[in-house]
Design a protein around this motif. Structure first.
Motif, PDB file in Angstrom:
ATOM      1  N   PHE A  94       0.836  -1.212   0.000  1.00  0.00           N
ATOM      2  CA  PHE A  94       0.000   0.000   0.000  1.00  0.00           C
ATOM      3  C   PHE A  94       0.863   1.252   0.000  1.00  0.00           C
ATOM      4  N   ALA A  95       2.061   1.177   0.597  1.00  0.00           N
ATOM      5  CA  ALA A  95       2.967   2.332   0.590  1.00  0.00           C
ATOM      6  C   ALA A  95       3.323   2.735  -0.836  1.00  0.00           C
ATOM      7  N   ILE A  96       3.454   1.746  -1.717  1.00  0.00           N
ATOM      8  CA  ILE A  96       3.730   2.053  -3.125  1.00  0.00           C
ATOM      9  C   ILE A  96       2.545   2.795  -3.736  1.00  0.00           C
ATOM     10  N   LEU A  97       1.338   2.365  -3.392  1.00  0.00           N
ATOM     11  CA  LEU A  97       0.147   3.051  -3.900  1.00  0.00           C
ATOM     12  C   LEU A  97       0.063   4.483  -3.373  1.00  0.00           C
ATOM     13  N   VAL A  98       0.512   4.687  -2.147  1.00  0.00           N
ATOM     14  CA  VAL A  98       0.523   6.047  -1.595  1.00  0.00           C
ATOM     15  C   VAL A  98       1.452   6.931  -2.413  1.00  0.00           C
ATOM     16  N   PHE A  99       2.631   6.400  -2.726  1.00  0.00           N
ATOM     17  CA  PHE A  99       3.568   7.169  -3.547  1.00  0.00           C
ATOM     18  C   PHE A  99       2.947   7.513  -4.895  1.00  0.00           C
ATOM     19  N   GLN A 100       2.284   6.560  -5.517  1.00  0.00           N
ATOM     20  CA  GLN A 100       1.639   6.825  -6.792  1.00  0.00           C
ATOM     21  C   GLN A 100       0.509   7.846  -6.639  1.00  0.00           C
ATOM     22  N   SER A 101      -0.204   7.772  -5.511  1.00  0.00           N
ATOM     23  CA  SER A 101      -1.326   8.687  -5.296  1.00  0.00           C
ATOM     24  C   SER A 101      -0.886  10.134  -5.115  1.00  0.00           C
ATOM     25  N   THR A 102       0.359  10.341  -4.752  1.00  0.00           N
ATOM     26  CA  THR A 102       0.820  11.722  -4.580  1.00  0.00           C
ATOM     27  C   THR A 102       0.767  12.496  -5.890  1.00  0.00           C
ATOM     28  N   ALA A 103       0.734  11.783  -7.017  1.00  0.00           N
ATOM     29  CA  ALA A 103       0.617  12.462  -8.312  1.00  0.00           C
ATOM     30  C   ALA A 103      -0.726  13.177  -8.446  1.00  0.00           C
ATOM     31  N   LEU A 104      -1.733  12.739  -7.674  1.00  0.00           N
ATOM     32  CA  LEU A 104      -3.034  13.398  -7.727  1.00  0.00           C
ATOM     33  C   LEU A 104      -2.984  14.825  -7.210  1.00  0.00           C
ATOM     34  N   CYS A 105      -1.938  15.145  -6.472  1.00  0.00           N
ATOM     35  CA  CYS A 105      -1.854  16.463  -5.846  1.00  0.00           C
ATOM     36  C   CYS A 105      -1.628  17.580  -6.853  1.00  0.00           C
ATOM     37  N   PHE A 106      -1.359  17.222  -8.106  1.00  0.00           N
ATOM     38  CA  PHE A 106      -1.261  18.277  -9.118  1.00  0.00           C
ATOM     39  C   PHE A 106      -2.586  19.006  -9.253  1.00  0.00           C
ATOM     40  N   ALA A 107      -3.696  18.326  -8.874  1.00  0.00           N
ATOM     41  CA  ALA A 107      -5.024  18.923  -9.012  1.00  0.00           C
ATOM     42  C   ALA A 107      -5.282  20.031  -7.999  1.00  0.00           C
ATOM     43  N   ILE A 108      -4.441  20.118  -6.965  1.00  0.00           N
ATOM     44  CA  ILE A 108      -4.611  21.195  -5.979  1.00  0.00           C
ATOM     45  C   ILE A 108      -3.393  22.129  -5.999  1.00  0.00           C
ATOM     46  N   SER A 109      -2.797  22.228  -7.167  1.00  0.00           N
ATOM     47  CA  SER A 109      -1.721  23.209  -7.412  1.00  0.00           C
ATOM     48  C   SER A 109      -0.450  22.941  -6.634  1.00  0.00           C
ATOM     49  N   LEU A 110      -0.210  21.707  -6.259  1.00  0.00           N
ATOM     50  CA  LEU A 110       1.046  21.371  -5.596  1.00  0.00           C
ATOM     51  C   LEU A 110       2.087  21.048  -6.670  1.00  0.00           C
ATOM     52  N   PRO A 111       3.251  21.667  -6.632  1.00  0.00           N
ATOM     53  CA  PRO A 111       4.231  21.487  -7.709  1.00  0.00           C
ATOM     54  C   PRO A 111       5.026  20.189  -7.602  1.00  0.00           C
ATOM     55  N   GLU A 112       4.288  19.056  -7.542  1.00  0.00           N
ATOM     56  CA  GLU A 112       4.985  17.769  -7.507  1.00  0.00           C
ATOM     57  C   GLU A 112       5.393  17.403  -8.928  1.00  0.00           C
ATOM     58  N   VAL A 113       5.886  16.194  -9.127  1.00  0.00           N
ATOM     59  CA  VAL A 113       6.540  15.862 -10.394  1.00  0.00           C
ATOM     60  C   VAL A 113       5.571  15.883 -11.582  1.00  0.00           C
ATOM     61  N   LEU A 114       4.336  15.424 -11.386  1.00  0.00           N
ATOM     62  CA  LEU A 114       3.383  15.452 -12.499  1.00  0.00           C
ATOM     63  C   LEU A 114       2.996  16.879 -12.855  1.00  0.00           C
ATOM     64  N   ALA A 115       2.836  17.724 -11.840  1.00  0.00           N
ATOM     65  CA  ALA A 115       2.541  19.131 -12.112  1.00  0.00           C
ATOM     66  C   ALA A 115       3.694  19.796 -12.858  1.00  0.00           C
ATOM     67  N   GLN A 116       4.922  19.442 -12.487  1.00  0.00           N
ATOM     68  CA  GLN A 116       6.087  19.984 -13.191  1.00  0.00           C
ATOM     69  C   GLN A 116       6.099  19.528 -14.646  1.00  0.00           C
ATOM     70  N   ALA A 117       5.765  18.263 -14.880  1.00  0.00           N
ATOM     71  CA  ALA A 117       5.712  17.755 -16.252  1.00  0.00           C
ATOM     72  C   ALA A 117       4.634  18.473 -17.051  1.00  0.00           C
ATOM     73  N   ASN A 118       3.501  18.736 -16.407  1.00  0.00           N
ATOM     74  CA  ASN A 118       2.424  19.447 -17.082  1.00  0.00           C
ATOM     75  C   ASN A 118       2.853  20.872 -17.433  1.00  0.00           C
ATOM     76  N   ASP A 119       3.552  21.528 -16.518  1.00  0.00           N
ATOM     77  CA  ASP A 119       4.047  22.884 -16.791  1.00  0.00           C
ATOM     78  C   ASP A 119       5.063  22.871 -17.934  1.00  0.00           C
ATOM     79  N   ILE A 120       5.917  21.862 -17.936  1.00  0.00           N
ATOM     80  CA  ILE A 120       6.903  21.738 -19.021  1.00  0.00           C
ATOM     81  C   ILE A 120       6.187  21.566 -20.360  1.00  0.00           C
ATOM     82  N   GLY A 121       5.169  20.697 -20.365  1.00  0.00           N
ATOM     83  CA  GLY A 121       4.428  20.483 -21.592  1.00  0.00           C
ATOM     84  C   GLY A 121       3.716  21.731 -22.068  1.00  0.00           C
ATOM     85  N   ALA A 122       3.151  22.495 -21.118  1.00  0.00           N
ATOM     86  CA  ALA A 122       2.441  23.716 -21.482  1.00  0.00           C
ATOM     87  C   ALA A 122       3.393  24.779 -22.016  1.00  0.00           C
ATOM     88  N   THR A 123       4.633  24.749 -21.536  1.00  0.00           N
ATOM     89  CA  THR A 123       5.620  25.755 -21.963  1.00  0.00           C
ATOM     90  C   THR A 123       6.280  25.385 -23.282  1.00  0.00           C
TER      91      THR A 123
END
Length: 225
Positions: free
Chosen positions: A157-186
């Motif tokens: 389940f700890a692995i699933l928690v790590f994967q779930s942290t990617a959901l935090c891009f939806a609340i404007s947290l600059p985690e790795v998926l949010a950074q990738a999205n910003d890179i793509g937008a730029t």
């Protein structure tokens, strides 16, 4: 021409790595804090859901069922967007922690409860024969054995928690998926940005899954001896 393009593409990808690394650090921080707080919360709920007090048991069940029934993304958005409607404004990082800890506590409570219930009844009877109190029986006999049984699914389940942290891009947290999205937008290079992000997650999760499988095998071997 193709070599020149590929060289430019790889050079661009390498230039993204510092941003992605900064985001990954946030994912790892979230995972660590969530597990440090969420697993003890799960243990607490696993115990209180078995309480003789009907009020305590029902209150715990409400929190557990909401935490398991509501998607983690809903909990995150409730903390970040919902609570301000009631006058409580939280940062995106704090909202992420609260939402993930709630979800983690709910799921791990069931994992731990299953581990506790897997301990043979004879262990409690033997403790009673040795004149141990109910608290000492739980602390020294039931909990260590039950937690050992629950360890492999908790690690999984700890692995699933790590994967779930990617959901935090939806609340404007600059985690790795949010950074990738910003890179793509730029740069309009969404495909390589998300591909690199997927590789980062896979590079962490696949070895972790192999380790969990090895631990699970060791636990199964130990339980048979």
């Amino acid at each position: 021409m193709t070599k020149l393009w590929m060289g430019t593409e790889w050079g661009m990808i390498l230039s993204w790595l510092p941003m992605l690394w900064d985001g990954l650090v946030i994912n790892l921080q979230l995972t660590f804090i969530t597990l440090v707080l969420g697993v003890p919360l799960g243990l607490l709920w696993a115990v209180t859901v078995r309480s003789r007090s009907r009020a305590i048991r029902y209150v715990t069940l409400v929190f557990v069922e909401i935490g398991r029934g509501a998607p983690a993304l809903v909990l995150l958005q409730f903390m970040y967007f919902g609570l301000p409607q009631g006058g409580l404004v939280l940062s995106s990082f704090t909202s992420a922690i609260l939402g993930l800890v709630w979800s983690t506590g709910a799921y791990t409570s069931e994992i731990i409860r299953g581990g506790l219930e897997a301990v043979p009844l004879g262990q409690s009877e033997a403790s009673t024969a040795l004149n141990l109190s109910a608290a000492d029986t739980f602390r020294y006999v039931i909990l260590p054995q039950g937690f050992w049984v629950a360890l492999p699914p908790l690690l999984g389940f700890a692995i699933l928690v790590f994967q779930s942290t990617a959901l935090c891009f939806a609340i404007s947290l600059p985690e790795v998926l949010a950074q990738a999205n910003d890179i793509g937008a730029t740069t309009f290079r969404y495909f390589p940005a998300y591909t690199v992000t997927g590789i980062i997650f896979a590079a962490i999760c696949i070895p972790a899954s192999i380790l969990v499988g090895w631990i699970e095998h060791r636990v199964a071997t130990r339980s048979r001896t």
